[in-house]
Design an enzyme around this catalytic site. Structure first.
Site, mmCIF file in Angstrom:
data_model
loop_
_atom_site.group_PDB
_atom_site.id
_atom_site.type_symbol
_atom_site.label_atom_id
_atom_site.label_comp_id
_atom_site.label_asym_id
_atom_site.label_seq_id
_atom_site.Cartn_x
_atom_site.Cartn_y
_atom_site.Cartn_z
ATOM 1 N N ASP B 42 0.378 -1.171 0.051
ATOM 2 C CA ASP B 42 -0.032 -0.115 -0.056
ATOM 3 C C ASP B 42 0.955 1.125 0.042
ATOM 4 O OD1 ASP B 42 -2.817 -0.384 -0.373
ATOM 5 O OD2 ASP B 42 -3.224 -0.454 2.013
ATOM 6 N N LYS B 63 -3.560 3.320 -2.977
ATOM 7 C CA LYS B 63 -4.850 3.372 -3.595
ATOM 8 C C LYS B 63 -5.515 4.592 -3.829
ATOM 9 C CE LYS B 63 -7.621 -0.118 -1.692
ATOM 10 N NZ LYS B 63 -7.451 0.515 -0.385
ATOM 11 N N MET B 175 -7.846 9.862 10.016
ATOM 12 C CA MET B 175 -8.805 10.352 8.246
ATOM 13 C C MET B 175 -9.785 11.060 8.774
ATOM 14 S SD MET B 175 -8.769 6.630 5.851
ATOM 15 C CE MET B 175 -8.781 5.346 7.976
#
Lengths: 261, 261
Positions: B42, B63, B175
């Site tokens: 990732d 991503k 986030m």
């Protein structure tokens, strides 16, 4: 001059031992243990961790229920005393040292005493429980997060279960086995009794055992399977995605895998 | 017969890379990487992790927002395809693989395809953030637990901040930096604006930076300090016990330590 003032002050490392399997220690933890002079060991920590600290004097300071426990204040004094004598002290705590387990009080004691400290993180047992079940704690089809809560409160009261249930998040309940029936009944006043639930005892260790069910039946299933402390209780729709019970199981040759009820 | 049917089926290991510092990998993770044939990496994972997988072909499958991203379905197909060719695949995810990060979907894909899997836990970045601050996530003077929540929802809606605040638990918000001002304002409708809060960027890595304040000023302080994603926002009375900012700091020689406002 006494031996205290002659020596440099050592450091104290609050070290997370993870859920039991020594392979779940971090590399940083293994390095800290390898150079440790004194190791203070909690009850729930796998005693084989001593093999990673060959130079250390190992002192058991368990605090589990009742007799022969070591008071918290005494543990704090021990850490400070050994550090002041110049020893590098490793204080080993199960799971991650910063989740439950009174790290806050130990850090404050070190801070007051002017003893330098370091914290080494680790794997908390709810993560290991989820790994055993083959499930994400936060599958995005079901929730936006997870709540880690202890059922064992200082004043013997209960967490605010209705407020926790109202968040609709996965609940990872620590130290709840002695009151599993009552807490599931309380949660079922807000959540459906069909909400998926699991109990994982000794998660992330060679003794791991688990049972899967619903909020309505998990207490009875856990009791029938003879599961007790230490265990994690997981509740929430995300837990319904668990697949290890139905298929691949890394531990299948040694562990009793209990099937979904 | 093609090359797929000739080979044994490999396994897929969902591996938790922890918050960045390679020393925060578990021993189990290091062993899995050492024998890996294929590593799917990732974006947010420290790329130096490749040094721990000397035999592996490294494939980046980040991503993160916008261009050059790899769709989730394609990542899942890659894992299955390589495993069916007989490769031992290690799928590396930041933090703990079972907290956010779509492990649930990847496990379901492996399950559907009949590919055996293993999960290796790790340290999630909120724990590293707490370690940097020198604070327990759950100091028992203040709370009974901690909530790990993502502010980045699938449908671009918001978590139920009032319900989360009502639990009076520590909030570890992942986030959330793109909406920190709004979410703090919403939380301040339930919690006091004086509630301690912190932002830790790149927690548990060599780039770690942090700022401490209150629910009322943390958004402005983080902006003034230039802190952005990836970061953890911590909110709750337990966070007020942080002591690293005032005293010992393991990283003091290399990190900018921002003082309490």
């Amino acid at each position: 001059m006494n031996d205290t003032t002659n020596a440099r002050t050592g450091t104290v490392t609050l070290l997370s031992a993870g859920p039991g399997d020594l392979d779940l220690l971090t590399l940083k933890a293994a390095k800290a243990l390898a150079r440790a002079g004194i190791v203070l060991l909690d009850d729930l920590v796998n005693p084989e961790i001593a093999t990673l600290a060959p130079q250390a004097r190992i002192i058991r300071v368990g605090k589990r229920g009742g007799c022969r426990s070591t008071p918290q204040a005494f543990i704090e004094r021990l850490m400070v005393r050994y550090a002041r004598k110049g020893h590098d002290v490793v204080r080993v705590k199960g799971g991650d040292a910063l989740l439950f387990g009174r790290a806050g009080e130990e850090l404050a004691a070190l801070h007051r005493a002017g003893v330098p400290f370091e914290i080494v993180n680790g794997v908390s047992s709810a993560f290991a429980a989820a790994a055993g079940l083959g499930v994400s704690l936060t599958h995005r089809d079901h929730c936006q997060g997870v709540i880690f809560v202890t059922a064992h409160l200082r004043d013997h009261s209960e967490p605010d279960w209705p407020a926790l249930a109202a968040t609709r998040m996965t609940l990872a309940i620590y130290m709840g086995m002695s009151r599993i029936e009552g807490l599931c009944a309380t949660l079922a006043q807000t959540l459906s009794r069909q909400t998926p639930a699991a109990v994982v005892q000794w998660a992330g260790s060679a003794q791991e055992r688990r049972v899967m069910g619903t909020l309505g039946n998990i207490a009875a299933l856990a009791q029938a399977a003879g599961l007790g402390s230490p265990a994690i209780i997981l509740v929430g729709d995300a837990i319904g995605e668990a697949i290890s019970l139905d298929s691949f199981d890394a531990h299948a040759t040694t562990l009793p895998v209990l099937r979904r009820a």
